[in-house]
Design an enzyme around this catalytic site. Structure first.
Site, PDB file in Angstrom:
ATOM      1  N   CYS A 105      64.788  -8.176  18.437  1.00  0.00           N
ATOM      2  CA  CYS A 105      64.608  -6.767  18.086  1.00  0.00           C
ATOM      3  C   CYS A 105      64.518  -6.695  16.568  1.00  0.00           C
ATOM      4  O   CYS A 105      65.036  -7.559  15.863  1.00  0.00           O
ATOM      5  CB  CYS A 105      65.717  -5.883  18.634  1.00  0.00           C
ATOM      6  SG  CYS A 105      67.246  -5.942  17.715  1.00  0.00           S
ATOM      7  N   CYS A 106      63.817  -5.705  16.082  1.00  0.00           N
ATOM      8  CA  CYS A 106      63.717  -5.466  14.646  1.00  0.00           C
ATOM      9  C   CYS A 106      63.783  -3.964  14.444  1.00  0.00           C
ATOM     10  O   CYS A 106      62.945  -3.229  14.981  1.00  0.00           O
ATOM     11  CB  CYS A 106      62.405  -6.033  14.091  1.00  0.00           C
ATOM     12  SG  CYS A 106      62.222  -5.802  12.303  1.00  0.00           S
TER      13      CYS A 106
END
Length: 126
Positions: A105-106
């Site tokens: 995830c970012c």
């Protein structure tokens, strides 16, 4: 199951009440790594590519010290101060994770510790 705390001088020391990493069973959990050069304590703040590379080098050093490697990473969490830097971050990230692509995830955050551009953490198998 016991928790083992690991530390290496090849990555920056924790700047708060936490460990560089913990090992539980056959998993290692790194703390978030901001782009600090461990030898000098200098922060890489002027360039997202250089900052991403330094954060990933710090994660790599911690994983290797804990008996793991980037090739054994199952999950990466990335915190970025400006989503406009996403493409440049991905360019460097893909150098470290080319064939092996862990879950990830970012997210953009309002602010990172010591006003850094990026922070990266990982969970890996030993």
């Amino acid at each position: 199951m016991s928790i083992k705390i690991t530390h290496t001088d090849k990555a920056p020391a924790a700047i708060g009440p936490y460990s560089q990493a913990t090992v539980v069973g056959n998993l290692v959990f790194t703390s978030g790594q901001i782009p600090i050069i461990p030898e000098t304590g200098e922060h890489v703040k002027d360039d997202i590519k250089k900052a991403t590379r330094q954060s990933l080098e710090n994660v790599k050093a911690i994983l290797e010290n804990s008996g793991s490697s980037l090739e054994k990473v199952a999950k990466v969490n990335i915190f970025i101060s400006d989503m406009n830097n996403f493409a440049a971050l991905n360019e460097v990230y893909s150098e470290y994770f080319s064939d092996h692509k862990p879950a990830r995830c970012c997210v953009e955050v309002a602010r990172l510790p010591q006003d850094n551009l990026v922070e990266i953490e990982a969970i890996a198998e030993i």
